[in-house]
Design an enzyme around this catalytic site. Structure first.
Site, mmCIF file in Angstrom:
data_model
loop_
_atom_site.group_PDB
_atom_site.id
_atom_site.type_symbol
_atom_site.label_atom_id
_atom_site.label_comp_id
_atom_site.label_asym_id
_atom_site.label_seq_id
_atom_site.Cartn_x
_atom_site.Cartn_y
_atom_site.Cartn_z
ATOM 1 N N LYS A 140 0.273 37.790 -24.991
ATOM 2 C CA LYS A 140 0.749 36.789 -25.946
ATOM 3 C C LYS A 140 2.233 37.007 -26.156
ATOM 4 O O LYS A 140 2.720 38.134 -26.055
ATOM 5 C CB LYS A 140 0.029 36.950 -27.284
ATOM 6 C CG LYS A 140 0.125 35.748 -28.177
ATOM 7 C CD LYS A 140 -0.957 34.772 -27.772
ATOM 8 C CE LYS A 140 -1.181 33.663 -28.737
ATOM 9 N NZ LYS A 140 -2.478 33.041 -28.504
HETATM 10 N N1 GLU Z 1 -2.558 29.675 -26.922
HETATM 11 C C1 GLU Z 1 -3.882 29.364 -26.487
HETATM 12 C C2 GLU Z 1 -4.858 30.420 -26.962
HETATM 13 O O1 GLU Z 1 -4.637 31.093 -27.941
HETATM 14 C C3 GLU Z 1 -3.951 29.087 -24.991
HETATM 15 C C4 GLU Z 1 -3.550 30.197 -24.098
HETATM 16 C C5 GLU Z 1 -3.439 29.808 -22.626
HETATM 17 O O2 GLU Z 1 -3.724 28.682 -22.282
HETATM 18 O O3 GLU Z 1 -3.055 30.679 -21.849
HETATM 19 O O4 GLU Z 1 -5.929 30.569 -26.442
#
Ligand code: GLU
Length: 447
Positions: A140
């Site tokens: 993240k």
């Molecule tokens: N931000 C989204 C999540 O928390 C999507 C992450 C992604 O598509 O890699 O799952």
């Protein structure tokens, strides 16, 4: 008139791009963190992990291996503001685990972003990709920035500068960013464009891109659609019908709007919604498409007619069948969990329930569908986008939706069966499956 993220939808005459700018506003969160005195986000994530690790009887060395992030990156991101002044921001990318594949996870722009929270969210991504069994690890990122104070040009410079700092550490086979709070398809297009200046053509270096630029059909709706699909699955398992279900949704950004629209279309009654301006209640059901049009036009739900005004706190404790927190982390706490009257909670947001609240819901037999499953639709369609980019091949929307439903339903059925078999809550069951898969990959691969 300056092009700020807030006024962009009033002053923009290129229709395709304005869609993304509007959604930048739609996905603007009010706060990513809950009350200040609660456990840190990472401690909460650790607690959920430990509970499942104990059921699995995991050794302490394995627990340490699985919870220790592979790499933590913190960078300075300076930009020149439109007025010529220099502004310095702090950016993060936390790469938690890559045992099952390249690391995957969103990039969040919010003024409360901090290392602890990004790390917690990175670990959630490891378990999320494992629960739905897509071949990724977890990561993240985030930049601590208030996007409402930034112009579109400043956001572009910020994003490009962040990529300048990080481009060697992510990429199609290493770590693939995607949208999260405060970022959208336009942000992803800038990331791809900047990354390609260093590495050449690589659309698979980031997902959630505009459809015109190697993005997947159906990616934007995917998280909300997935939440809707899994809400229906949960209602079916508990022998309730969608037609008789009343639903309250906190958050009317990307996830909340698509969830509400999906459930309304499926026959459900969405009786309450909310955003930063507060909430609305209408026991006969709100008109969701009218609310979405209102927000596109005015920027928020403030003054939207058709319901009685309520606060975000009141929404969480409404007497409804289904409560869907779809915005903030840490909103269901020790303080309000006793007042919650919903029969089930579908965690569309990441980390909306503190471990203390979770324990209260267990005692009160309120069913909680955990975030690592409930909101996995987004990363699942990110995976489909990445597959298409790698193959230079395009799927149509029908195929994306069909494969999304298949992947989520398979994950849901496994989690449900595990919960029944082991007599544990759904969250523990989801972690059991995920930890088992990541742990096996670690051992099979070898240290
Ligand atoms: N931000 C989204 C999540 O928390 C999507 C992450 C992604 O598509 O890699 O799952």
């Amino acid at each position: 008139m300056s092009r700020t993220a807030e006024n962009a939808n009033f002053n923009w005459n290129e229709p395709a791009e304005s869609v993304y700018l509007v959604h930048l506003i739609l996905s603007t969160p009010f706060s990513t963190l809950g009350p200040k005195n609660m456990k840190s986000a990472f401690e909460a994530a650790e607690q959920y992990f430990e509970e499942a690790a104990s059921v699995l009887d995991l050794s302490s060395s394995m627990r340490t291996l699985l919870m220790t992030p592979e790499r933590e990156i913190k960078v300075q991101v300076p930009i020149k503001r439109d007025n010529g002044e220099i502004a310095t921001f702090v950016g993060y990318r936390m790469q938690h685990n890559s045992a099952r594949g390249p690391m995957k996870g969103g990039l969040r722009y919010h003024h409360e972003v901090n290392a602890d929270e990004v790390l917690a969210l990175a670990s959630l991504m490891t378990w999320k990709t494992a629960v739905v069994d897509i071949p990724y690890g977890g990561a993240k990122g985030g930049i601590s920035v208030n996007i409402k104070e930034m112009s579109i040009d400043e956001l572009e410079r910020l994003t490009r500068r962040f990529v300048d700092e990080l481009h060697d550490l992510f990429g199609p086979d290493k770590d693939i960013p995607a949208p999260d709070m405060g970022t959208n398809a336009q942000t992803m297009a800038w990331i791809m464009n900047q990354y390609e200046k260093f590495h050449g053509f690589s659309p698979a270096c980031v997902t959630g891109k505009p459809v015109e630029l190697y993005g997947a059909e159906g990616r934007e709706e995917a998280t909300g659609r997935g939440v809707g699909t899994l809400t229906l699955a949960t209602l079916r398992k508990t022998k309730r019908s969608i037609e008789s279900a009343s639903i309250a949704i906190q958050g009317f950004g990307n996830v909340g709007t698509y969830t509400a629209a999906y459930l309304e279309k499926a026959g459900g009654k969405v009786v309450a919604i909310s955003d930063v301006s507060g909430g609305l209640l209408n026991r006969d059901g709100l008109n969701i498409s009218a609310a979405i049009d209102w927000v596109k036009d005015k920027g928020s739900l403030a003054e939207f007619p058709g319901g009685e005004r309520i606060s975000n706190e009141e929404l969480l404790v409404l007497d409804v069948d289904v409560l869907i927190p779809a915005a903030l982390g840490g909103v269901l706490t020790e303080d309000n969990a006793k007042e919650v009257r919903a029969k089930m909670i579908i965690e569309a947001a990441n980390g909306p329930t503190t471990p203390e609240a979770d324990a209260i819901f267990r005692k009160r037999e309120i069913l909680v569908l955990p975030d690592i499953l409930a909101n996995a639709g987004g990363v699942t369609v990110s995976y489909f986008e990445w597959v298409q980019n790698q193959q230079y091949f395009r799927w149509d929307l029908g195929r994306v939706r069909e494969e999304l439903e298949k992947t989520l339903t398979r994950g849901f059925d496994r989690v449900w069966a595990t919960a029944e078999e082991k007599k544990v809550p759904l969250r523990t069951a989801a972690y059991l499956l995920a930890i088992g898969r990541v742990g096996r990959a670690e051992i099979l691969g070898g240290i």
